[in-house]
Write an enzyme that holds these catalytic residues in place. Structure first.
Site, PDB file in Angstrom:
ATOM      1  N   VAL A  12       0.859  -1.188   0.000  1.00  0.00           N
ATOM      2  CA  VAL A  12       0.000   0.000   0.000  1.00  0.00           C
ATOM      3  C   VAL A  12       0.890   1.230   0.000  1.00  0.00           C
ATOM      4  O   VAL A  12       1.516   1.580   1.009  1.00  0.00           O
ATOM      5  CB  VAL A  12      -0.927   0.015   1.231  1.00  0.00           C
ATOM      6  CG1 VAL A  12      -1.855   1.227   1.172  1.00  0.00           C
ATOM      7  CG2 VAL A  12      -1.724  -1.280   1.324  1.00  0.00           C
ATOM      8  N   ASP A 108       7.631  -0.122   3.446  1.00  0.00           N
ATOM      9  CA  ASP A 108       8.180  -0.368   2.114  1.00  0.00           C
ATOM     10  C   ASP A 108       9.698  -0.366   2.133  1.00  0.00           C
ATOM     11  O   ASP A 108      10.347  -1.147   1.421  1.00  0.00           O
ATOM     12  CB  ASP A 108       7.645   0.658   1.116  1.00  0.00           C
ATOM     13  CG  ASP A 108       7.859   2.104   1.552  1.00  0.00           C
ATOM     14  OD1 ASP A 108       8.151   2.359   2.745  1.00  0.00           O
ATOM     15  OD2 ASP A 108       7.718   3.000   0.695  1.00  0.00           O
ATOM     16  N   ARG A 109      10.275   0.481   2.976  1.00  0.00           N
ATOM     17  CA  ARG A 109      11.738   0.529   3.064  1.00  0.00           C
ATOM     18  C   ARG A 109      12.290  -0.764   3.664  1.00  0.00           C
ATOM     19  O   ARG A 109      13.324  -1.290   3.217  1.00  0.00           O
ATOM     20  CB  ARG A 109      12.186   1.728   3.902  1.00  0.00           C
ATOM     21  CG  ARG A 109      11.635   3.062   3.440  1.00  0.00           C
ATOM     22  CD  ARG A 109      12.333   4.240   4.115  1.00  0.00           C
ATOM     23  NE  ARG A 109      13.616   4.490   3.467  1.00  0.00           N
ATOM     24  CZ  ARG A 109      14.487   5.431   3.867  1.00  0.00           C
ATOM     25  NH1 ARG A 109      14.208   6.156   4.941  1.00  0.00           N
ATOM     26  NH2 ARG A 109      15.608   5.621   3.225  1.00  0.00           N
TER      27      ARG A 109
END
Length: 255
Positions: A12, A108-109
């Site tokens: 997301v 996400d990282r």
């Protein structure tokens, strides 16, 4: 992941939600839904049904940088009894996080760092070009330190259109252009199209000075193709890197 075991990876982001089935043969099929869609739940449910196609018991890896959306999609994913494993600092295995407050690190990282380290080892650099551009830096002993964050090319272009009245009508050209511009539109195209590769090249070089000159650099993110492959110093381009990393967090749920 052995045999035909599959994991549904859900990423997301600020601009879009990506879904993909990840197995030992790779990633795919894929689906995308705009994050700001007024019918997000309906669109997401439709994409989910097309991907899963009645397969029961597929575990889910979920990474989200949009907290208000996380709860809504988690409920949809769990509705059919799926086990959902979220990407969080607490769920990272085998990688130390160098942040003073690990809770600040975007999911996400973390997914990028895990996927890149699995494939390339450490040290490694990930350049993710999206709404923001981020550099994920993992040093030689496997510690994630994060890296620079700055506005992505699309956001920069939008900001110029909103805040520079004389430039507003010249942003139509979004392709690559040489530095010698013969019009305002061409100069803007050069600023984005040449400026971002130069910025990324410089930061990758400086990152290597800090974590090791041998560190490979992996380019990913929805905005990366627009750079035209002009970023020197990039070792590999993997548009599915984040989904691979998200899937890794759900592997403990595989049968």
């Amino acid at each position: 992941m052995g045999g035909i075991a599959l994991i549904l990876a859900v990423d997301v982001g600020n601009s879009r939600v990506r879904l993909g089935l990840v197995g030992d043969r790779g990633v795919g099929p894929l689906a995308r839904v705009p994050t700001d869609s007024p019918s997000l739940e309906e669109d997401f449910r439709g994409a989910l049904e097309r991907l899963v196609r009645g397969r029961a018991g597929i575990p889910v890896g979920l990474a989200s940088v949009v907290p208000p959306v996380t709860e809504r999609l988690r409920a949809l994913l769990q509705a059919d009894g799926r086990e959902v494993m979220e990407v969080t600092p607490e769920s990272v295995a085998g990688m130390r996080i160098g942040y003073a407050d690990p809770g600040e690190v975007g999911a996400d990282r973390l997914a990028n760092a895990v996927a890149a380290t699995r494939h390339f080892g450490a040290p490694v650099i990930v350049v993710d070009v999206g709404t923001a551009v981020t550099l994920e830096l993992v040093d030689g002993v496997g510690t994630f330190w994060g890296g620079p964050i700055f506005p992505g090319p699309g956001l920069a272009r939008k900001a110029l259109g909103e805040h520079a009245a004389r430039l507003r009508g010249h942003l139509r050209h979004q392709g690559m252009h040489g530095l010698l511009g013969d019009s305002t539109a061409a100069c803007l195209a050069a600023g984005i199209g040449q400026g971002y590769p130069a910025l990324i090249e410089g930061l990758v070089g400086r990152a290597r000075e800090e974590i090791g000159y041998e560190a490979p650099a992996v380019l990913t993110g929805g905005g990366a193709p627009a750079l035209g492959g002009t970023c020197r110093g990039i070792t590999a381009w993997d548009p599915l890197l984040t989904l691979r990393g998200v899937a890794a967090f759900a592997e403990p749920a595989l049968p």
